[in-house]
Design a protein around this motif. Sequence first.
Motif, PDB file in Angstrom:
ATOM      1  N   PRO A  11      11.591 -10.237  32.463  1.00 52.52           N
ATOM      2  CA  PRO A  11      10.793  -9.052  33.119  1.00 52.52           C
ATOM      3  C   PRO A  11       9.529  -9.150  32.945  1.00 52.52           C
ATOM      4  O   PRO A  11       8.722  -9.591  31.790  1.00 52.52           O
ATOM      5  N   VAL A  12       8.640  -8.441  33.696  1.00 51.42           N
ATOM      6  CA  VAL A  12       7.284  -8.437  33.360  1.00 51.42           C
ATOM      7  C   VAL A  12       6.717  -7.148  32.535  1.00 51.42           C
ATOM      8  O   VAL A  12       6.988  -6.170  32.793  1.00 51.42           O
ATOM      9  N   THR A  13       6.281  -7.429  31.368  1.00 49.66           N
ATOM     10  CA  THR A  13       5.783  -6.599  30.246  1.00 49.66           C
ATOM     11  C   THR A  13       4.384  -6.263  30.470  1.00 49.66           C
ATOM     12  O   THR A  13       3.654  -7.028  31.045  1.00 49.66           O
ATOM     13  N   LEU A  14       3.897  -5.372  29.622  1.00 52.76           N
ATOM     14  CA  LEU A  14       2.450  -5.132  29.580  1.00 52.76           C
ATOM     15  C   LEU A  14       1.901  -6.477  29.298  1.00 52.76           C
ATOM     16  O   LEU A  14       0.773  -6.396  29.441  1.00 52.76           O
ATOM     17  N   ILE A  50      -1.236 -12.296  32.946  1.00 44.52           N
ATOM     18  CA  ILE A  50      -1.565 -12.680  34.209  1.00 44.52           C
ATOM     19  C   ILE A  50      -2.971 -12.095  34.893  1.00 44.52           C
ATOM     20  O   ILE A  50      -3.532 -12.844  35.295  1.00 44.52           O
ATOM     21  N   ILE A  51      -3.295 -11.031  34.641  1.00 44.82           N
ATOM     22  CA  ILE A  51      -4.618 -10.351  34.888  1.00 44.82           C
ATOM     23  C   ILE A  51      -5.575 -10.978  34.559  1.00 44.82           C
ATOM     24  O   ILE A  51      -6.961 -11.444  35.281  1.00 44.82           O
ATOM     25  N   PHE A  55      -1.316  -6.073  41.353  1.00 43.21           N
ATOM     26  CA  PHE A  55      -0.222  -6.632  40.152  1.00 43.21           C
ATOM     27  C   PHE A  55      -0.255  -5.291  39.360  1.00 43.21           C
ATOM     28  O   PHE A  55       0.788  -4.717  39.160  1.00 43.21           O
ATOM     29  N   SER A  56      -1.435  -4.379  39.028  1.00 44.50           N
ATOM     30  CA  SER A  56      -1.237  -3.242  38.259  1.00 44.50           C
ATOM     31  C   SER A  56      -0.503  -2.331  39.127  1.00 44.50           C
ATOM     32  O   SER A  56       0.334  -1.616  38.403  1.00 44.50           O
ATOM     33  N   PHE A  61       3.071  -0.246  37.576  1.00 43.36           N
ATOM     34  CA  PHE A  61       2.994   1.183  37.145  1.00 43.36           C
ATOM     35  C   PHE A  61       3.731   2.016  38.339  1.00 43.36           C
ATOM     36  O   PHE A  61       4.256   2.950  38.099  1.00 43.36           O
ATOM     37  N   ALA A  62       4.098   1.470  39.579  1.00 43.94           N
ATOM     38  CA  ALA A  62       4.590   2.216  40.589  1.00 43.94           C
ATOM     39  C   ALA A  62       5.906   1.701  41.011  1.00 43.94           C
ATOM     40  O   ALA A  62       6.654   2.177  41.748  1.00 43.94           O
TER      41      ALA A  62
END
Length: 226
Positions: free
Chosen positions: A110-113, A119-120, A140-141, A145-146
Motif C-alpha cells: 500500500p502507498v503510505t505517507l 515518490i514525489i 499523486f498527492s 488524500f482523496a
Amino acid sequence: MEILDVEVEKLVHFSMAKNTWKTALESLAKFSKEYDLNVSWPIQIDVLTRFIAYLSYSGLTSSTINTYLSGISHKHKLLGVTDTTCTFIVSKMLEGVRRKSPKLSDIRAPVTLEILHKIIRSLPSVCSSHYESCLFASAFSLAFFALLRIGELTADTSTDIGAHTIFINDLSLKFSNSKYELHLKICSSKSDQRGISTTLVIPQREADLCPVSMLRVFSGNKISCY
C-alpha cells in the motif's frame, strides 16, 4: 423517429460500464480473427467454450474472464437472442477456471505517507521538466488524500476521456480560518454510476505533501477561489 432511435442507442450504451462492454467485444473479435471464426449472435456453444479456453490459456484471471462473459451476456440480452453464456458447460468451465487458478494474495504494498514522500521526492530526477514534476506531484498527492482511482485522474487519449475523469473545473479553493481548503466535486464514480455526485473537502496540511499547496502552485490561477 430517427432522433428517438439515436436516443435508444445512447441509453443502452450508458446502461453498462464502457470498459466492460468494449473490452469484452474487442477480445472476442481478436479471438475470432486469430482463429478465422465467423461469430454470429447468439454465439455458438463451441465458439464460446473455445473463447473461454482462449482467455484462460492467455493467462487471464477468473474474475477478468467472468467480466468478459458478463459483457457478452449483456449483448445477447440486448439483441433478444438466447444467452448462451448461461448454459451448463459454460458455467462448469468458469468453475474450472476458478479452481485452476486459485486467488493469489496481493503482494503490492500500500502507498503510505513515507512511500508517497519518496515518490514525489524522486520526480525531479525522472521528469523532463519542472512543469511535469509539479503535475505528477499534484496528481499523486491528490489521489492519495482523496482516495481516487486511476480512471478519475487519467484518460486513454485526449479524445477518449472516461466518464469519471476529474477536470480542473471540478476543483475549487476556499480560504477559511487563515488556511485554504480544497473542494473536489466527484461528478460520478465507479460506485456512483448514476452521477448523483458528491464533494470532498480536503484541508490544507502543514507538510510538504499537502495536495492543496501543490495544486495551488501547479494550477496558478486556474482553480477558482472564494
